[in-house]
Design an enzyme around this catalytic site. Structure first.
Site, PDB file in Angstrom:
ATOM      1  N   ASP A  92       5.321  14.427  12.540  1.00  0.00           N
ATOM      2  CA  ASP A  92       5.383  14.252  11.088  1.00  0.00           C
ATOM      3  C   ASP A  92       3.992  14.375  10.465  1.00  0.00           C
ATOM      4  O   ASP A  92       3.544  13.482   9.752  1.00  0.00           O
ATOM      5  CB  ASP A  92       6.035  12.909  10.748  1.00  0.00           C
ATOM      6  CG  ASP A  92       6.587  12.877   9.323  1.00  0.00           C
ATOM      7  OD1 ASP A  92       6.590  13.935   8.653  1.00  0.00           O
ATOM      8  OD2 ASP A  92       6.999  11.792   8.864  1.00  0.00           O
ATOM      9  N   LEU A 114       0.831  -1.208   0.000  1.00  0.00           N
ATOM     10  CA  LEU A 114       0.000   0.000   0.000  1.00  0.00           C
ATOM     11  C   LEU A 114       0.865   1.257   0.000  1.00  0.00           C
ATOM     12  O   LEU A 114       0.455   2.304  -0.456  1.00  0.00           O
ATOM     13  CB  LEU A 114      -0.895   0.026   1.239  1.00  0.00           C
ATOM     14  CG  LEU A 114      -1.962  -1.052   1.323  1.00  0.00           C
ATOM     15  CD1 LEU A 114      -2.580  -1.064   2.703  1.00  0.00           C
ATOM     16  CD2 LEU A 114      -3.035  -0.807   0.280  1.00  0.00           C
ATOM     17  N   GLY A 130       4.980   3.030   1.557  1.00  0.00           N
ATOM     18  CA  GLY A 130       6.143   2.914   2.429  1.00  0.00           C
ATOM     19  C   GLY A 130       6.235   4.133   3.302  1.00  0.00           C
ATOM     20  O   GLY A 130       6.450   5.233   2.827  1.00  0.00           O
ATOM     21  N   GLY A 131       6.014   3.976   4.586  1.00  0.00           N
ATOM     22  CA  GLY A 131       6.069   5.114   5.494  1.00  0.00           C
ATOM     23  C   GLY A 131       7.471   5.306   6.024  1.00  0.00           C
ATOM     24  O   GLY A 131       8.415   4.678   5.549  1.00  0.00           O
ATOM     25  N   LYS A 140       1.969  -3.334   8.736  1.00  0.00           N
ATOM     26  CA  LYS A 140       3.203  -2.538   8.606  1.00  0.00           C
ATOM     27  C   LYS A 140       4.387  -3.369   9.064  1.00  0.00           C
ATOM     28  O   LYS A 140       4.413  -3.864  10.185  1.00  0.00           O
ATOM     29  CB  LYS A 140       3.068  -1.283   9.456  1.00  0.00           C
ATOM     30  CG  LYS A 140       4.284  -0.414   9.423  1.00  0.00           C
ATOM     31  CD  LYS A 140       4.041   0.908  10.116  1.00  0.00           C
ATOM     32  CE  LYS A 140       4.622   2.034   9.308  1.00  0.00           C
ATOM     33  NZ  LYS A 140       3.746   3.115   9.057  1.00  0.00           N
ATOM     34  N   PHE A 190       8.645   4.337   8.684  1.00  0.00           N
ATOM     35  CA  PHE A 190       9.126   3.258   9.543  1.00  0.00           C
ATOM     36  C   PHE A 190       9.117   1.897   8.866  1.00  0.00           C
ATOM     37  O   PHE A 190       9.533   0.917   9.446  1.00  0.00           O
ATOM     38  CB  PHE A 190       8.295   3.188  10.818  1.00  0.00           C
ATOM     39  CG  PHE A 190       8.491   4.375  11.687  1.00  0.00           C
ATOM     40  CD1 PHE A 190       9.533   4.417  12.602  1.00  0.00           C
ATOM     41  CD2 PHE A 190       7.663   5.471  11.577  1.00  0.00           C
ATOM     42  CE1 PHE A 190       9.733   5.514  13.394  1.00  0.00           C
ATOM     43  CE2 PHE A 190       7.859   6.576  12.372  1.00  0.00           C
ATOM     44  CZ  PHE A 190       8.901   6.611  13.279  1.00  0.00           C
ATOM     45  N   GLY A 191       8.591   1.841   7.654  1.00  0.00           N
ATOM     46  CA  GLY A 191       8.571   0.557   6.984  1.00  0.00           C
ATOM     47  C   GLY A 191       7.426   0.482   5.991  1.00  0.00           C
ATOM     48  O   GLY A 191       6.584   1.379   5.940  1.00  0.00           O
ATOM     49  N   SER A 192       7.401  -0.588   5.217  1.00  0.00           N
ATOM     50  CA  SER A 192       6.384  -0.714   4.184  1.00  0.00           C
ATOM     51  C   SER A 192       5.071  -1.231   4.764  1.00  0.00           C
ATOM     52  O   SER A 192       5.055  -1.930   5.769  1.00  0.00           O
ATOM     53  CB  SER A 192       6.863  -1.685   3.115  1.00  0.00           C
ATOM     54  OG  SER A 192       8.086  -1.219   2.608  1.00  0.00           O
TER      55      SER A 192
END
Ligand SMILES: *[C@@H]1O[C@H](CO)[C@@H](O)[C@H](O)[C@H]1NC(C)=O
Ligand SMILES: *[C@@H]1O[C@H](CO)[C@@H](O)[C@H](O)[C@H]1NC(C)=O
Ligand SMILES: *[C@@H]1O[C@H](CO)[C@@H](O)[C@H](O)[C@H]1NC(C)=O
Ligand SMILES: *[C@@H]1O[C@H](CO)[C@@H](O)[C@H](O)[C@H]1NC(C)=O
Ligand SMILES: *[C@@H]1O[C@H](CO)[C@@H](O)[C@H](O)[C@H]1NC(C)=O
Ligand SMILES: *[C@@H]1O[C@H](CO)[C@@H](O)[C@H](O)[C@H]1NC(C)=O
Ligand SMILES: *[C@@H]1O[C@H](CO)[C@@H](O)[C@H](O)[C@H]1NC(C)=O
Ligand SMILES: *[C@@H]1O[C@H](CO)[C@@H](O)[C@H](O)[C@H]1NC(C)=O
Length: 803
Positions: free
Chosen positions: A620, A502, A504-505, A524, A507-509
């Site tokens: 953020d 969906l 990639g933030g 996540k 902290f991770g995908s």
């Protein structure tokens, strides 16, 4: 064709079967004098909102008569008849009307529960009706076509168990002298009356929570006209469509709440946690709207020698050297039995070694049993040592506090917390806690043996952790307000081996997945695998307790070795940037939707900043972190993964986060970051909601066209407000609202953080409760206004140094 007729045949068969049954032939809302209810039969309220029948909670093998919601996916019981008298065979037990009472008889046809009205002939025609608001009413005169209106003889609303429904009164009847009391369940699988009660305080116009019918540990404060003085959360609820009424007259005093929008599903409960919670059904789950008091303020919540930690999941743990007294109860979130020693004390046994004391720093201490004046810690320790009843001591500045017997209300506040103190707990000298630490084990126990003892202890700990982990995964159970522990293998299946990414933030995908019950989730995969177990647990513990309509909800976690995953609710419409900065202009976000999104984000942030147990600064805020559900209701995501900041706002973040273009200037100056940094980012986001493009989108000829600068000038100096609007809206917006949003945005991005409003102020403004004054143009935007594009890009880029 076959597919279409098949269900009809089944249906016909079912109808045929049931039509022969003299007991209860269809899903009626009424139980009449000649009918009985048993097995899987239920009665359903006329609109289908509620259902009554036998149920068994969780894995329990006991059956109870209860009322639950008819239209939501999670079976949620709001009332239980035979709380204290479960039955084991629902097929031979019967609920019936007998002598004008509603009555439950068990397998041996012996009454186990009844509405308990005195027997009289005049009630022979009474029948029980389940109303569409969840109230079960024993009525006289219904069904018979007499001229007299139906008379309510008994109502479940007046005899609540642990749930307080909208429209139900909780109070005191001055004529019958009857009090309505909410009593918690014993644990999550046993509806028997538990320790905690919410009841009216007859002396003052307030409500109190008590433990075990005695100790009162929370009070609502007096009724203050529209809300209770001690529950400020009610004011927010008031704005969101709740209506509170408090009545005190010669006949009765009661408190009642209603919800203006009938489609909102909400209930209040006296929870097994000892907290009163207002829950709201949103999406596919119950969310805590507010709860009182804080978990660790519930007295003796973790039992003897238990330690409460906030925020944490679970809240209770045992002191070192102690173990859960009853494992099963502990698993069901009933911690009241507390902890017991792993090794008995030696005190009084002359042949054996003396007991020793384990140092526990960072603790919030309960009231001591005795206080002595002594000169040193050694003296204090001897004083405790010399009496077998003494179980712990703490020493400071000439004071020696001693505790006798089981210690209640210990709280772990962390070693860095100034209110934390050190307590010394008496343990057997043979306790494993001291093994491997002490050098006085004798000469025979050399270093090698010492090492193997350490290894053994570690292995034992690991084995225990592994056992607990396996247990939690195997049971895979969901307790209200807590998280599900998933197996990695299951998540692999759920996400089709992480095939549907969906996004990639930071902290991770994130991957899309579908649980076996067909709930869609977002999984996540955290990439920073070097994170310690402790940090992971702290993060997850915190996030798990945070639930709000405008915050993305965490559903579960997975931790297997290096693999750390979080399972979130899935939001159908993805992130805000996809809609706001879309090239395809076929589906433009309408202005009213944008306004609601602005308001929703603000509410989510208020919750993070002010309502959580610990203040959380998001750090953020940007469109990518705002997710939209099917109705475009915004939910703030990715919170809590950044550092947690104490309420005194004094700590500087050691690791900076944030995205350029949204970063407040103080990120660069190195001063302490406060919630006002989020306010700044939120302001920048508001500009983007108005313009429909990124503030950082600057083409070469866009000199001095930094949108926030332009918007600030127009807002402050006057000008064509609607001209600022995203062109794809074609001017279709409420000018007043656009102006409000621009003013709020300007206030939010002031250079001096003290000039920026708090998020709760922003909410008040956007809700129209208070007016917004005209802001000054922020200095930073003035500079940008005069700057050349190269300088502009430099300014925006320079913030990357903060990453
Ligand atoms: C209930 O049953 C009794 C005896 O079986 C009968 O006389 C009576 O009419 C019935 N009442 C109703 C309301 O069906
Ligand atoms: C029915 O209830 C009575 C009274 O509580 C009890 O003595 C009896 O054992 C129960 N019967 C069954 C089969 O549980
Ligand atoms: C009740 O009585 C009225 C007239 O007395 C009649 O019109 C009506 O149909 C009756 N209702 C039922 C359910 O029998
Ligand atoms: C409060 O009311 C209770 C009876 O409900 C009474 O026993 C008690 O003395 C009262 N306390 C005060 C302070 O008035
Ligand atoms: C509750 O109170 C009763 C009697 O006052 C006492 O015996 C019991 O131990 C208490 N239970 C708990 C869990 O405190
Ligand atoms: C709140 O409820 C009371 C009592 O039901 C009613 O009189 C009042 O009008 C309601 N207020 C609002 C704002 O709905
Ligand atoms: C109290 O009850 C009496 C008798 O039922 C009734 O007449 C009176 O109106 C009631 N008072 C209020 C304030 O409801
Ligand atoms: C210290 O602990 C108390 C109690 O848990 C808490 O309220 C407070 O915020 C903590 N202070 C800091 C600086 O962490």
């Amino acid at each position: 064709m076959i597919m279409r007729t098949f269900p009809k045949v089944i249906l016909a068969l079912i109808i045929l079967c049931f039509s022969n049954n003299k007991i209860l032939s269809h899903a009626a809302d009424t139980l009449s004098p000649n009918q009985t209810l048993s097995g899987d039969q239920t009665i359903v309220s006329s609109g289908g909102n509620f259902e009554l029948g036998f149920f068994s909670p969780g894995k329990s093998s006991n059956y109870y008569i209860g009322i639950w919601y008819g239209k939501i996916t999670e079976k949620t019981v709001i009332w239980v008849a035979n709380r204290e008298a479960p039955i084991s065979d629902k097929n031979s037990a019967q609920l019936k009307i007998s002598d004008g009472n509603l009555m439950l008889v068990n397998e041996s046809q012996i009454e186990v529960w009844s509405t308990g009205l005195g027997a009289t002939d005049s009630r022979s025609s009474a029948s029980a009706v389940l109303l569409d608001d969840g109230n079960l009413v024993l009525r006289q005169g219904l069904g018979s076509n007499s001229s007299s209106p139906a008379l309510n003889l008994w109502e479940s609303y007046n005899n609540p168990s642990h749930t307080w429904m909208p429209g139900a009164k909780i109070g005191y009847n001055k004529i019958t002298k009857k009090k309505q009391i909410l009593t918690s369940w014993k644990n999550s699988e046993d509806p028997a009356p538990g320790l905690f009660t919410l009841e009216p305080d007859l002396n003052k116009s307030q409500y109190v929570i008590r433990r075990n019918n005695s100790e009162q540990y929370w009070a609502s404060g007096a009724w203050a006209g529209v809300v209770f003085s001690g529950v400020p959360e009610m004011r927010t609820a008031l704005k969101n469509g709740y209506n509170f009424t408090y009545v005190d007259n010669e006949n009765e005093s009661y408190y009642m709440y209603t919800i203006r929008d009938p489609s909102i599903i909400s209930r209040q409960i006296m929870d097994v946690s000892g907290q009163v919670k207002q829950l709201l059904w949103v999406g596919n789950s119950w969310n805590v709207y507010w709860s009182v008091p804080k978990q660790c303020e519930v007295p003796a919540y973790c039992g003897e020698f238990g330690v409460c930690t906030e925020p944490s999941f679970p809240f209770c743990s045992c002191l070192r050297g102690f173990k859960h007294r009853f494992e099963d109860e502990w698993e069901l979130n009933d911690f009241s039995a507390g902890c017991v020693r792993e090794d008995a004390l030696e005190c009084g046994d002359a042949d054996r070694r003396k007991d020793e004391f384990m140092m526990s720093p960072g603790m919030g201490l309960p009231q001591y049993s005795r206080l002595l004046r002594v000169k040193s810690r050694g003296e204090c320790e001897s004083a405790c040592s010399s009496e077998c009843s003494c179980t712990a001591y703490a020493y400071d500045e000439g004071g020696c506090s001693l505790w006798d017997g089981g210690i209640l209300n210990l709280q772990w506040v962390g070693e860095g917390n100034s209110s934390g103190r050190t307590i010394y707990i008496r343990l057997s000298a043979y306790s494993s806690v001291f093994r491997g630490q002490k050098s006085d084990k004798g000469v025979i126990i050399g270093a090698a043996v010492g090492c193997s003892v350490v290894a053994l202890v570690m292995l034992t700990v690991l084995a225990e952790l592994w056992k607990r982990w396996r247990r939690s995964v195997e049971t895979n159970k969901v307790v209200e307000g807590s998280l599900v522990a998933f197996k990695y293998k299951d998540l692999q299946n759920v996400t089709k081996n992480f095939s549907d990414k969906l996004g990639g933030g930071g902290f991770g995908s994130v991957y899309r997945g579908t649980l076996p019950n067909s709930t869609v989730v977002a999984v996540k995969k955290l990439e920073s695998v070097n994170q310690g177990e402790k940090q992971f647990r702290a993060e997850v513990g915190t996030i798990g307790t945070i639930q709000h309509v405008n915050l993305v909800r965490l559903l579960g976690l997975c931790r297997e070795g290096e693999k750390q995953l979080l399972v979130y609710e899935y939001l159908q419409n993805g992130s805000l940037d996809l809609h706001l900065f879309k090239v395809d202009e076929s589906k433009v976000l309408e202005w009213s939707t944008r306004y609601q999104i602005a308001l929703g984000i603000a509410r989510g942030l208020v919750y993070l900043h002010e309502k959580c147990r610990d203040c959380i600064i998001h750090c953020d805020i940007k469109p990518e972190n705002i997710l939209l559900d099917a109705d475009f209701c915004p939910k703030v995501g990715d919170f809590g993964l950044a550092k947690l900041i104490g309420r005194d706002f004094s700590r500087v973040l050691t690791t900076m986060r944030g995205t350029r273009g949204y970063l407040a200037p103080e990120w660069l100056s190195g001063v302490a970051i406060t919630t006002k940094a989020d306010v700044y980012s939120y302001g920048m986001l508001l500009f983007e909601l108005v313009s429909g493009r990124r503030n950082t989108d600057l083409s070469a000829d866009d000199t001095a066209n930094f949108f926030p600068s332009l918007a600030a000038t127009v807002t402050v100096n006057g000008g064509d407000i609607l001209g600022l609007l995203d062109p794809s809206l074609e001017g279709d917006a409420d000018e007043e609202e656009v102006s409000t949003i621009c003013k709020v945005a300007c206030w939010c991005v002031q250079d001096d953080e003290h000039m920026r409003p708090s998020m709760s102020r922003v909410v008040q403004i956007l809700e129209g409760v208070v007016a917004v004054s005209s802001p000054p143009i922020p200095q930073g935007l003035k500079v940008l206004l005069a700057a050349r594009p190269e300088q502009l890009l430099f300014f925006i880029d320079s913030s990357t140094t903060a990453n």
